[in-house]
Design a protein around this motif. Structure first.
Motif, PDB file in Angstrom:
ATOM      1  N   ILE A 199      41.143  40.752  52.868  1.00  0.00           N
ATOM      2  CA  ILE A 199      42.152  40.165  51.990  1.00  0.00           C
ATOM      3  C   ILE A 199      41.518  39.742  50.675  1.00  0.00           C
ATOM      4  N   MET A 200      40.339  39.158  50.746  1.00  0.00           N
ATOM      5  CA  MET A 200      39.644  38.769  49.514  1.00  0.00           C
ATOM      6  C   MET A 200      39.297  39.995  48.686  1.00  0.00           C
ATOM      7  N   ALA A 201      38.956  41.084  49.347  1.00  0.00           N
ATOM      8  CA  ALA A 201      38.675  42.324  48.618  1.00  0.00           C
ATOM      9  C   ALA A 201      39.913  42.783  47.852  1.00  0.00           C
ATOM     10  N   LEU A 202      41.073  42.690  48.492  1.00  0.00           N
ATOM     11  CA  LEU A 202      42.316  43.070  47.813  1.00  0.00           C
ATOM     12  C   LEU A 202      42.633  42.131  46.662  1.00  0.00           C
ATOM     13  N   VAL A 203      42.299  40.854  46.817  1.00  0.00           N
ATOM     14  CA  VAL A 203      42.499  39.896  45.717  1.00  0.00           C
ATOM     15  C   VAL A 203      41.637  40.276  44.521  1.00  0.00           C
ATOM     16  N   TRP A 204      40.371  40.605  44.768  1.00  0.00           N
ATOM     17  CA  TRP A 204      39.501  41.001  43.662  1.00  0.00           C
ATOM     18  C   TRP A 204      39.994  42.298  43.018  1.00  0.00           C
ATOM     19  N   MET A 205      40.517  43.218  43.820  1.00  0.00           N
ATOM     20  CA  MET A 205      41.095  44.438  43.252  1.00  0.00           C
ATOM     21  C   MET A 205      42.292  44.108  42.367  1.00  0.00           C
ATOM     22  N   ALA A 206      43.080  43.115  42.788  1.00  0.00           N
ATOM     23  CA  ALA A 206      44.224  42.692  41.976  1.00  0.00           C
ATOM     24  C   ALA A 206      43.755  42.110  40.644  1.00  0.00           C
ATOM     25  N   VAL A 207      42.632  41.407  40.666  1.00  0.00           N
ATOM     26  CA  VAL A 207      42.082  40.851  39.426  1.00  0.00           C
ATOM     27  C   VAL A 207      41.682  41.975  38.477  1.00  0.00           C
ATOM     28  N   THR A 208      41.052  43.015  39.001  1.00  0.00           N
ATOM     29  CA  THR A 208      40.655  44.137  38.136  1.00  0.00           C
ATOM     30  C   THR A 208      41.876  44.810  37.526  1.00  0.00           C
ATOM     31  N   THR A 209      42.964  44.898  38.298  1.00  0.00           N
ATOM     32  CA  THR A 209      44.189  45.507  37.778  1.00  0.00           C
ATOM     33  C   THR A 209      44.789  44.642  36.688  1.00  0.00           C
ATOM     34  N   ALA A 210      44.764  43.329  36.879  1.00  0.00           N
ATOM     35  CA  ALA A 210      45.288  42.411  35.862  1.00  0.00           C
ATOM     36  C   ALA A 210      44.505  42.531  34.561  1.00  0.00           C
ATOM     37  N   ILE A 211      43.186  42.636  34.671  1.00  0.00           N
ATOM     38  CA  ILE A 211      42.353  42.799  33.473  1.00  0.00           C
ATOM     39  C   ILE A 211      42.714  44.090  32.751  1.00  0.00           C
ATOM     40  N   ASP A 212      42.858  45.164  33.517  1.00  0.00           N
ATOM     41  CA  ASP A 212      43.202  46.451  32.918  1.00  0.00           C
ATOM     42  C   ASP A 212      44.593  46.408  32.285  1.00  0.00           C
ATOM     43  N   GLY A 213      45.461  45.547  32.800  1.00  0.00           N
ATOM     44  CA  GLY A 213      46.813  45.461  32.274  1.00  0.00           C
ATOM     45  C   GLY A 213      46.903  44.767  30.928  1.00  0.00           C
ATOM     46  N   VAL A 214      45.890  43.960  30.581  1.00  0.00           N
ATOM     47  CA  VAL A 214      45.973  43.186  29.337  1.00  0.00           C
ATOM     48  C   VAL A 214      44.920  43.571  28.301  1.00  0.00           C
ATOM     49  N   ASP A 215      43.832  44.202  28.727  1.00  0.00           N
ATOM     50  CA  ASP A 215      42.745  44.421  27.766  1.00  0.00           C
ATOM     51  C   ASP A 215      43.128  45.393  26.650  1.00  0.00           C
ATOM     52  N   GLY A 216      43.970  46.374  26.975  1.00  0.00           N
ATOM     53  CA  GLY A 216      44.394  47.320  25.946  1.00  0.00           C
ATOM     54  C   GLY A 216      45.219  46.644  24.855  1.00  0.00           C
ATOM     55  N   ALA A 217      46.154  45.793  25.271  1.00  0.00           N
ATOM     56  CA  ALA A 217      46.980  45.069  24.303  1.00  0.00           C
ATOM     57  C   ALA A 217      46.116  44.143  23.448  1.00  0.00           C
ATOM     58  N   LEU A 218      45.138  43.503  24.070  1.00  0.00           N
ATOM     59  CA  LEU A 218      44.240  42.624  23.314  1.00  0.00           C
ATOM     60  C   LEU A 218      43.376  43.426  22.337  1.00  0.00           C
ATOM     61  N   ALA A 219      42.967  44.617  22.764  1.00  0.00           N
ATOM     62  CA  ALA A 219      42.161  45.468  21.886  1.00  0.00           C
ATOM     63  C   ALA A 219      42.945  45.855  20.637  1.00  0.00           C
ATOM     64  N   ARG A 220      44.225  46.153  20.819  1.00  0.00           N
ATOM     65  CA  ARG A 220      45.057  46.499  19.654  1.00  0.00           C
ATOM     66  C   ARG A 220      45.331  45.267  18.792  1.00  0.00           C
ATOM     67  N   LYS A 221      45.542  44.136  19.426  1.00  0.00           N
ATOM     68  CA  LYS A 221      45.829  42.899  18.685  1.00  0.00           C
ATOM     69  C   LYS A 221      44.645  42.484  17.815  1.00  0.00           C
ATOM     70  N   PHE A 222      43.445  42.583  18.361  1.00  0.00           N
ATOM     71  CA  PHE A 222      42.262  42.145  17.625  1.00  0.00           C
ATOM     72  C   PHE A 222      41.548  43.285  16.900  1.00  0.00           C
ATOM     73  N   LYS A 223      42.179  44.458  16.849  1.00  0.00           N
ATOM     74  CA  LYS A 223      41.700  45.593  16.047  1.00  0.00           C
ATOM     75  C   LYS A 223      40.238  45.920  16.333  1.00  0.00           C
ATOM     76  N   VAL A 224      39.940  46.125  17.598  1.00  0.00           N
ATOM     77  CA  VAL A 224      38.549  46.351  17.980  1.00  0.00           C
ATOM     78  C   VAL A 224      37.994  47.652  17.381  1.00  0.00           C
ATOM     79  N   LYS A 225      38.830  48.662  17.224  1.00  0.00           N
ATOM     80  CA  LYS A 225      38.345  49.916  16.639  1.00  0.00           C
ATOM     81  C   LYS A 225      37.937  49.728  15.179  1.00  0.00           C
TER      82      LYS A 225
END
Length: 234
Positions: free
Chosen positions: A31-57
C-alpha cells in the motif's frame, strides 16, 4: 532562473519517490508503494504547468527538461510498476517476469515514438499508465487470467494508434477533464486509506473516470481521423 531550476528539481524528485516505491515493494509494504507511485503521478501532473508558468525553456535553454521528464516518467510509470508486479500476487510467479518484460519493452517503444505526444496534446497508443493498471489489479480480487489478459492487452495497445486524452493539456473540455481527474484521484487515495476493508466499492465507483477517459479518447481518435480525411479531400 532559480524558479526554473526548482521546477526541474521537482521533476527529478519523481525518481526519488519512485525509488521509495520500489523500496516499499521490496519490504512488502505494498500500500505504501502505491502511495509513493501516486506521489510520482501528482508531480508529473503539475510539473509541466509549472515549467510553462516559470518559462524554464527561456531561462534554461541549455537544459533539456523534456528529456528529464521522459527519463523520470519511464522510471515511475513503467519500471516501478513492473517491479511491483514481480512481487505482488496479481499473477502466478511463472508469469510475472515475462509480463513485466513485455511491459518494459512495449513502453520503451512507445516512449521513443516521435508522435507519442501529438501536437494537439494527445497520447498515441496506450500511454503507459502501468501504475494505474497495477493499482486496480492489486485492490480488486480478480482472476489471474483476467489480470494477465488485461496487462497483455494494454501492452498491445501501445502499438494501436488510438489517441488518448492528455488530461492536463488536451484543450477540449480541459477544465472538466482536470476536475474529473482530481475527483478520481481523491477516490483512489481514499480507497488506499480504507484498504483492506471498505475499499472495493470506492474502487469500483472510480471506474466512472476510466470509462469516461476511454470514451473520450475514442471520440478524439475518430474526430482526428475525420479531420484528416476532410483535409485530404480539399
Amino acid at each position: 532562473m532559480i524558479s526554473a531550476w526548482l521546477v526541474h528539481l521537482l521533476t527529478a524528485s519523481g525518481a526519488i519517490f519512485g525509488l521509495l516505491a520500489m523500496n516499499a515493494t521490496t519490504d512488502g509494504h505494498y500500500i505504501m508503494a502505491l502511495v509513493w507511485m501516486a506521489v510520482t503521478t501528482a508531480i508529473d501532473g503539475v510539473d509541466g504547468a509549472l515549467a510553462r508558468k516559470f518559462k524554464v525553456k527561456y531561462y534554461l535553454p541549455q537544459f533539456d527538461g523534456a528529456l528529464l521528464d521522459n527519463i523520470v516518467d519511464y522510471f515511475t510509470y513503467v519500471l516501478v510498476p513492473a517491479y511491483f508486479l514481480l512481487h505482488v500476487e496479481i499473477l502466478p510467479e511463472p508469469w510475472r517476469l515475462p509480463v513485466a518484460c513485455l511491459i518494459l519493452l512495449a513502453s520503451a517503444y512507445q516512449f521513443c515514438l516521435n508522435d507519442a505526444k501529438t501536437s494537439d496534446h494527445t497520447f498515441t497508443g496506450f500511454p503507459s499508465y502501468w501504475n494505474v493498471v497495477v493499482f486496480y489489479l492489486f485492490l480488486l480480487p480478480l482472476p489471474w487470467q483476467f489480470n494477465a489478459a488485461l496487462l497483455v492487452l494494454c501492452a498491445v495497445g501501445v502499438f494501436i494508434p488510438v489517441h488518448y486524452l492528455y488530461p492536463s493539456r488536451t484543450p477540449i473540455l480541459r477544465p472538466v477533464n482536470i476536475v474529473l481527474g482530481l475527483v478520481w484521484s481523491v477516490m483512489l487515495l481514499v480507497a488506499l486509506v480504507r484498504y483492506p476493508d471498505g475499499h472495493e466499492s470506492i474502487v469500483l465507483f472510480s471506474f466512472f473516470y476510466v470509462v469516461y477517459y476511454l470514451i473520450f479518447s475514442l471520440w478524439l481518435t475518430l474526430r482526428r481521423k475525420h479531420a484528416e480525411k476532410t483535409a485530404g479531400t480539399v
